[in-house]
Design an enzyme around this catalytic site. Sequence first.
Site, PDB file in Angstrom:
ATOM      1  N   ARG A 138      53.286  33.559  29.923  1.00 43.95           N
ATOM      2  CA  ARG A 138      54.224  32.472  30.241  1.00 43.95           C
ATOM      3  C   ARG A 138      53.548  31.115  30.018  1.00 43.95           C
ATOM      4  O   ARG A 138      54.174  30.160  29.579  1.00 43.95           O
ATOM      5  CB  ARG A 138      54.726  32.603  31.675  1.00 43.95           C
ATOM      6  CG  ARG A 138      55.611  33.825  31.894  1.00 43.95           C
ATOM      7  CD  ARG A 138      56.161  33.877  33.301  1.00 43.95           C
ATOM      8  NE  ARG A 138      57.083  32.760  33.568  1.00 43.95           N
ATOM      9  CZ  ARG A 138      57.539  32.470  34.796  1.00 43.95           C
ATOM     10  NH1 ARG A 138      57.133  33.181  35.837  1.00 43.95           N
ATOM     11  NH2 ARG A 138      58.376  31.470  34.971  1.00 43.95           N
ATOM     12  N   GLN A 169      62.566  24.469  40.868  1.00 40.39           N
ATOM     13  CA  GLN A 169      62.077  25.833  41.120  1.00 40.39           C
ATOM     14  C   GLN A 169      61.208  26.279  39.938  1.00 40.39           C
ATOM     15  O   GLN A 169      60.569  27.332  40.016  1.00 40.39           O
ATOM     16  CB  GLN A 169      63.243  26.802  41.286  1.00 40.39           C
ATOM     17  CG  GLN A 169      64.188  26.453  42.430  1.00 40.39           C
ATOM     18  CD  GLN A 169      65.442  27.296  42.378  1.00 40.39           C
ATOM     19  OE1 GLN A 169      65.517  28.388  42.988  1.00 40.39           O
ATOM     20  NE2 GLN A 169      66.441  26.828  41.645  1.00 40.39           N
ATOM     21  N   ASN A 170      61.225  25.508  38.874  1.00 41.69           N
ATOM     22  CA  ASN A 170      60.524  25.904  37.651  1.00 41.69           C
ATOM     23  C   ASN A 170      59.030  25.651  37.779  1.00 41.69           C
ATOM     24  O   ASN A 170      58.599  24.681  38.409  1.00 41.69           O
ATOM     25  CB  ASN A 170      61.075  25.133  36.444  1.00 41.69           C
ATOM     26  CG  ASN A 170      62.541  25.447  36.197  1.00 41.69           C
ATOM     27  OD1 ASN A 170      63.070  26.463  36.679  1.00 41.69           O
ATOM     28  ND2 ASN A 170      63.216  24.561  35.477  1.00 41.69           N
ATOM     29  N   HIS A 206      58.038  26.015  43.698  1.00 43.61           N
ATOM     30  CA  HIS A 206      57.511  27.356  43.414  1.00 43.61           C
ATOM     31  C   HIS A 206      56.176  27.287  42.695  1.00 43.61           C
ATOM     32  O   HIS A 206      55.733  28.283  42.110  1.00 43.61           O
ATOM     33  CB  HIS A 206      58.523  28.148  42.576  1.00 43.61           C
ATOM     34  CG  HIS A 206      59.739  28.544  43.351  1.00 43.61           C
ATOM     35  ND1 HIS A 206      60.870  29.036  42.755  1.00 43.61           N
ATOM     36  CD2 HIS A 206      60.015  28.499  44.678  1.00 43.61           C
ATOM     37  CE1 HIS A 206      61.781  29.300  43.679  1.00 43.61           C
ATOM     38  NE2 HIS A 206      61.292  28.961  44.851  1.00 43.61           N
ATOM     39  N   CYS A 225      34.000  28.050  45.524  1.00 47.59           N
ATOM     40  CA  CYS A 225      33.285  29.010  46.390  1.00 47.59           C
ATOM     41  C   CYS A 225      32.655  30.152  45.610  1.00 47.59           C
ATOM     42  O   CYS A 225      31.915  30.959  46.173  1.00 47.59           O
ATOM     43  CB  CYS A 225      34.239  29.561  47.454  1.00 47.59           C
ATOM     44  SG  CYS A 225      35.454  30.747  46.824  1.00 47.59           S
ATOM     45  N   GLY A 228      71.145  24.190  36.345  1.00 45.91           N
ATOM     46  CA  GLY A 228      70.537  25.365  35.721  1.00 45.91           C
ATOM     47  C   GLY A 228      69.913  26.349  36.680  1.00 45.91           C
ATOM     48  O   GLY A 228      68.842  26.894  36.408  1.00 45.91           O
ATOM     49  N   THR A 229      70.588  26.593  37.814  1.00 48.43           N
ATOM     50  CA  THR A 229      70.082  27.606  38.729  1.00 48.43           C
ATOM     51  C   THR A 229      71.231  28.478  39.209  1.00 48.43           C
ATOM     52  O   THR A 229      72.347  28.000  39.413  1.00 48.43           O
ATOM     53  CB  THR A 229      69.330  26.988  39.929  1.00 48.43           C
ATOM     54  OG1 THR A 229      68.873  28.023  40.807  1.00 48.43           O
ATOM     55  CG2 THR A 229      70.201  26.012  40.699  1.00 48.43           C
ATOM     56  N   ASN A 279      75.798  23.374  35.114  1.00 49.40           N
ATOM     57  CA  ASN A 279      75.315  24.718  34.824  1.00 49.40           C
ATOM     58  C   ASN A 279      76.048  25.274  33.610  1.00 49.40           C
ATOM     59  O   ASN A 279      77.177  24.870  33.328  1.00 49.40           O
ATOM     60  CB  ASN A 279      75.533  25.627  36.047  1.00 49.40           C
ATOM     61  CG  ASN A 279      74.433  26.660  36.198  1.00 49.40           C
ATOM     62  OD1 ASN A 279      73.253  26.309  36.221  1.00 49.40           O
ATOM     63  ND2 ASN A 279      74.828  27.914  36.290  1.00 49.40           N
ATOM     64  N   GLU A 324      77.512  27.987  33.296  1.00 49.22           N
ATOM     65  CA  GLU A 324      78.819  28.352  33.859  1.00 49.22           C
ATOM     66  C   GLU A 324      78.701  28.230  35.373  1.00 49.22           C
ATOM     67  O   GLU A 324      77.605  28.317  35.928  1.00 49.22           O
ATOM     68  CB  GLU A 324      79.209  29.775  33.457  1.00 49.22           C
ATOM     69  CG  GLU A 324      78.233  30.823  33.903  1.00 49.22           C
ATOM     70  CD  GLU A 324      77.874  31.818  32.783  1.00 49.22           C
ATOM     71  OE1 GLU A 324      78.344  31.642  31.652  1.00 49.22           O
ATOM     72  OE2 GLU A 324      77.099  32.738  33.063  1.00 49.22           O
TER      73      GLU A 324
HETATM   74  N1  APR Z   1      71.994  25.063  30.517  1.00 47.90           N
HETATM   75  C1  APR Z   1      72.355  25.086  31.833  1.00 47.90           C
HETATM   76  N2  APR Z   1      72.304  26.194  32.613  1.00 47.90           N
HETATM   77  C2  APR Z   1      71.873  27.331  32.017  1.00 47.90           C
HETATM   78  C3  APR Z   1      71.477  27.393  30.663  1.00 47.90           C
HETATM   79  C4  APR Z   1      71.555  26.189  29.904  1.00 47.90           C
HETATM   80  N3  APR Z   1      71.203  26.154  28.617  1.00 47.90           N
HETATM   81  N4  APR Z   1      71.114  28.688  30.379  1.00 47.90           N
HETATM   82  C5  APR Z   1      71.262  29.384  31.518  1.00 47.90           C
HETATM   83  N5  APR Z   1      71.720  28.580  32.500  1.00 47.90           N
HETATM   84  C6  APR Z   1      71.997  28.926  33.898  1.00 47.90           C
HETATM   85  C7  APR Z   1      72.516  30.325  34.107  1.00 47.90           C
HETATM   86  O1  APR Z   1      73.944  30.341  34.031  1.00 47.90           O
HETATM   87  C8  APR Z   1      72.035  30.624  35.541  1.00 47.90           C
HETATM   88  O2  APR Z   1      72.999  30.187  36.500  1.00 47.90           O
HETATM   89  O3  APR Z   1      70.759  28.865  34.570  1.00 47.90           O
HETATM   90  C9  APR Z   1      70.771  29.773  35.676  1.00 47.90           C
HETATM   91  C10 APR Z   1      69.498  30.589  35.639  1.00 47.90           C
HETATM   92  O4  APR Z   1      69.489  31.404  36.794  1.00 47.90           O
HETATM   93  P1  APR Z   1      68.202  32.306  37.100  1.00 47.90           P
HETATM   94  O5  APR Z   1      67.835  33.026  35.854  1.00 47.90           O
HETATM   95  O6  APR Z   1      68.504  33.076  38.352  1.00 47.90           O
HETATM   96  O7  APR Z   1      67.026  31.272  37.381  1.00 47.90           O
HETATM   97  P2  APR Z   1      66.773  30.430  38.698  1.00 47.90           P
HETATM   98  O8  APR Z   1      68.068  30.119  39.395  1.00 47.90           O
HETATM   99  O9  APR Z   1      65.924  29.274  38.328  1.00 47.90           O
HETATM  100  O10 APR Z   1      65.919  31.443  39.619  1.00 47.90           O
HETATM  101  C11 APR Z   1      65.467  30.940  40.858  1.00 47.90           C
HETATM  102  O11 APR Z   1      64.190  32.953  41.217  1.00 47.90           O
HETATM  103  O12 APR Z   1      62.878  34.570  40.308  1.00 47.90           O
HETATM  104  C12 APR Z   1      62.864  33.428  41.077  1.00 47.90           C
HETATM  105  O13 APR Z   1      61.040  31.976  41.276  1.00 47.90           O
HETATM  106  C13 APR Z   1      62.046  32.368  40.401  1.00 47.90           C
HETATM  107  O14 APR Z   1      62.427  29.986  40.416  1.00 47.90           O
HETATM  108  C14 APR Z   1      63.037  31.246  40.165  1.00 47.90           C
HETATM  109  C15 APR Z   1      64.130  31.535  41.175  1.00 47.90           C
END
Ligand code: APR
Length: 229
Positions: free
Chosen positions: A59, A89-90, A107, A137, A173-174, A199, A201
Amino acid sequence: MSRTDRIVVLSGAGLSAESGLGTFRDVAGLWTRYDLNEVATPEGFARNPNLVHDFYNARRANMAAAAPNAAHAALARLSTRPGVTLVTQNVDDMLERAGARNVIHMHGELSGALCAACTTRWPAPPVMAPDDPCPACGVSATRPDVVWFGEMPYRMDEIETVLSRADLFVSIGTSGTVYPAAGFMELAREAGARTLELNLEASGGHFDEVREGPASETVPVWVAEILGT
Ligand code: APR
């Protein structure tokens, strides 16, 4: 236009999706290809530290080869405005490479290394291995400075303080499925904030407003509205 003096932005993997960094729960997301219990828990690290370091080394290499997208650049512009707090969260450094400062990485960060023995932190080398000695250490207990499932996210006091004072809470984007981040929208709403989701969606949360589409399109448009540019 209601007050937007104090804005809290929470971002997730969708913010960096268009930079080529994977999301977790989309089709082909990271958790569809790796067992999070093996690579993102303290128990998994104790069982197989080599596997966990390999996962984060891969990663970290992806991150180094990636570039910030227009959404990161827009948030970097927004971050210079007083009253704006970027919480993410990224664990990638796309926001910093786009010019953002003081980002709260709840995170942790792929660019950080942590000694599990003495809690010293230092910049992570591109490749980490279980027998790397801690520079402070000397114990071989180094780990990526990321927060695993079951561990307490970083800087929660600061986050709860800004949420309690927010006029506007924006989720970008979460999927809103992992706590405590998943509870931030309600905390802000209880404090009287308006809530907006940008987002791909709608995630299903009860936001006051939802704008669907890729972050590289929706975020610059929203930031331009806020900055009046
Ligand atoms: N633009 C906007 N949103 C997007 C895009 C995009 N190009 N591509 C995907 N998404 C949205 C998806 O629809 C989804 O709702 O981003 C979100 C990604 O969700 P997850 O994959 O669950 O990621 P995230 O919400 O950041 O996860 C939260 O979970 O595993 C743990 O620590 C990890 O920080 C992470 C946390």
